[in-house]
Motif scaffolding. Structure first.
Motif, mmCIF file in Angstrom:
data_model
loop_
_atom_site.group_PDB
_atom_site.id
_atom_site.type_symbol
_atom_site.label_atom_id
_atom_site.label_comp_id
_atom_site.label_asym_id
_atom_site.label_seq_id
_atom_site.Cartn_x
_atom_site.Cartn_y
_atom_site.Cartn_z
ATOM 1 N N SER A 1 1.058 -1.316 0.040
ATOM 2 C CA SER A 1 -0.008 0.013 0.008
ATOM 3 C C SER A 1 0.829 1.443 0.124
ATOM 4 O O SER A 1 0.675 2.309 -0.628
ATOM 5 N N LEU A 2 1.853 1.291 0.969
ATOM 6 C CA LEU A 2 2.720 2.410 0.912
ATOM 7 C C LEU A 2 3.605 2.661 -0.429
ATOM 8 O O LEU A 2 3.578 3.765 -1.013
ATOM 9 N N ILE A 3 4.030 1.682 -0.869
ATOM 10 C CA ILE A 3 4.733 1.656 -2.359
ATOM 11 C C ILE A 3 3.823 2.345 -3.459
ATOM 12 O O ILE A 3 4.300 2.983 -4.055
ATOM 13 N N GLN A 4 2.477 1.584 -3.349
ATOM 14 C CA GLN A 4 1.500 2.123 -4.436
ATOM 15 C C GLN A 4 1.431 3.425 -4.135
ATOM 16 O O GLN A 4 1.315 4.164 -5.467
ATOM 17 N N GLU A 5 1.259 3.921 -3.305
ATOM 18 C CA GLU A 5 0.963 5.295 -2.846
ATOM 19 C C GLU A 5 2.199 6.420 -3.466
ATOM 20 O O GLU A 5 1.839 7.440 -4.078
ATOM 21 N N ILE A 6 3.352 5.962 -3.153
ATOM 22 C CA ILE A 6 4.419 6.799 -3.248
ATOM 23 C C ILE A 6 4.505 6.876 -5.061
ATOM 24 O O ILE A 6 4.705 7.758 -5.443
ATOM 25 N N GLN A 7 4.426 5.699 -5.650
ATOM 26 C CA GLN A 7 4.509 5.497 -7.202
ATOM 27 C C GLN A 7 3.393 6.351 -7.770
ATOM 28 O O GLN A 7 3.522 7.111 -8.685
ATOM 29 N N ALA A 8 2.202 6.336 -7.316
ATOM 30 C CA ALA A 8 0.762 7.007 -7.638
ATOM 31 C C ALA A 8 0.975 8.829 -7.578
ATOM 32 O O ALA A 8 0.583 9.248 -8.070
ATOM 33 N N GLY A 9 1.897 8.862 -6.381
ATOM 34 C CA GLY A 9 2.130 10.421 -6.182
ATOM 35 C C GLY A 9 3.227 10.828 -6.932
ATOM 36 O O GLY A 9 3.390 12.262 -7.546
ATOM 37 N N VAL A 10 3.966 10.336 -7.986
ATOM 38 C CA VAL A 10 5.013 10.570 -8.822
ATOM 39 C C VAL A 10 4.698 10.306 -9.986
ATOM 40 O O VAL A 10 4.458 9.540 -10.780
ATOM 41 N N GLU A 11 4.631 11.521 -10.964
ATOM 42 C CA GLU A 11 4.270 11.743 -12.308
ATOM 43 C C GLU A 11 5.351 11.538 -13.117
ATOM 44 O O GLU A 11 6.395 12.177 -13.145
ATOM 45 N N PRO A 12 5.371 10.424 -14.091
ATOM 46 C CA PRO A 12 6.437 10.142 -14.856
ATOM 47 C C PRO A 12 7.203 11.422 -15.570
ATOM 48 O O PRO A 12 8.080 11.611 -16.042
ATOM 49 N N GLY A 13 6.135 12.413 -16.347
ATOM 50 C CA GLY A 13 6.558 13.264 -17.044
ATOM 51 C C GLY A 13 7.096 14.537 -16.417
ATOM 52 O O GLY A 13 7.785 15.556 -16.874
ATOM 53 N N ASP A 14 7.042 14.594 -14.967
ATOM 54 C CA ASP A 14 7.494 15.869 -14.070
ATOM 55 C C ASP A 14 9.164 15.858 -14.106
ATOM 56 O O ASP A 14 9.986 14.780 -14.493
ATOM 57 N N SER A 15 9.694 16.881 -13.778
ATOM 58 C CA SER A 15 11.168 16.902 -13.545
ATOM 59 C C SER A 15 11.557 16.053 -12.302
ATOM 60 O O SER A 15 10.923 15.755 -11.563
ATOM 61 N N ALA A 16 12.667 15.663 -12.176
ATOM 62 C CA ALA A 16 13.295 14.745 -11.087
ATOM 63 C C ALA A 16 13.127 15.535 -9.700
ATOM 64 O O ALA A 16 12.614 14.753 -8.718
ATOM 65 N N GLU A 17 13.261 16.802 -9.685
ATOM 66 C CA GLU A 17 13.023 17.544 -8.734
ATOM 67 C C GLU A 17 11.692 17.428 -8.149
ATOM 68 O O GLU A 17 11.538 17.245 -6.776
ATOM 69 N N ARG A 18 10.620 17.793 -8.950
ATOM 70 C CA ARG A 18 9.220 17.486 -8.562
ATOM 71 C C ARG A 18 8.846 16.049 -8.273
ATOM 72 O O ARG A 18 8.211 15.985 -7.362
#
Length: 209
Positions: free
Chosen positions: A63-80
């Motif tokens: 559940s934790l891993i999925q939440e982190i992955q869902a919060g990270v947009e692949p097209g965003d900058s590495a910083e974001r």
């Protein structure tokens, strides 16, 4: 009631009891009562206390891993992506304090096989953070390259700091910082430090040698 619904209720109850009592002190009677099920039914579905605890750890970790992955947009900058991943991590640990207590404390103090599951979870997070830091540290303009060892060390340090901050935020008395505030605390340390490193500023400075 469908089996998956009943099993979810049992796992919810077990996570709450394990977080509150600890693995050894938790009783299957209390878990069954909290789940609104008979103890024989809990054993029928999940076989033993050890398997029930393992199922709780795996569910909370995924559940934790999925939440982190869902919060990270692949097209965003590495910083974001780093910022959004940290914010998702702190939001999830704040919203699921019992699950985080099972992962961060109970699973680690009872040895194998429980600690191995948490180690796998931690390594998956470290791998994600390592990739993000490596992308952030790509030479660009005046930026200096970082070695693979430096990137790996920074990733482990960042994940360890995040785990510590989550425990601090979840056990504070008085005003509790938001996930955004906690993530900003870590970004202020990690991102500023990374910018200094890639800008050629390192410890120790000449004056401190």
């Amino acid at each position: 009631m469908p089996r998956e619904v009943r099993e979810r209720q049992m796992l919810d109850a077990a996570v709450e009891v394990f977080a509150r009592r600890g693995y050894r002190a938790a009783s299957m009677d209390e878990i069954a009562e909290l789940a609104g099920a008979s103890k024989p039914l809990v054993y029928l579905y999940l076989n033993s206390k050890e398997e029930l605890f393992s199922a709780c750890i795996r569910r909370e970790a995924e559940s934790l891993i999925q939440e982190i992955q869902a919060g990270v947009e692949p097209g965003d900058s590495a910083e974001r992506r780093l910022w959004c991943g940290l914010r998702a991590f702190f939001a999830h640990t704040a919203e699921h304090p019992d699950g985080w207590a099972v992962l961060s404390c109970q699973a680690r103090i009872h040895g194998e096989p429980f600690a191995l599951v948490v180690a796998e979870l931690r390594q998956r997070i470290v791998d994600l953070v390592t990739r993000l830091i490596a992308e952030c540290a790509q030479p660009d303009g005046g930026r200096k390259p970082l070695s693979a060892r430096e990137v790996s060390g920074l990733a482990h340090a960042l994940v360890g700091a995040a785990e510590s901050l989550a425990g601090w935020a979840n056990h504070r008395t008085g005003a509790v910082p938001s996930a955004r505030e906690t993530a900003a605390t870590l970004m202020n340390m990690a991102w500023v430090g990374l910018e200094n490193l890639t800008g050629g500023r390192r410890w120790p400075p000449a004056a401190a040698v």
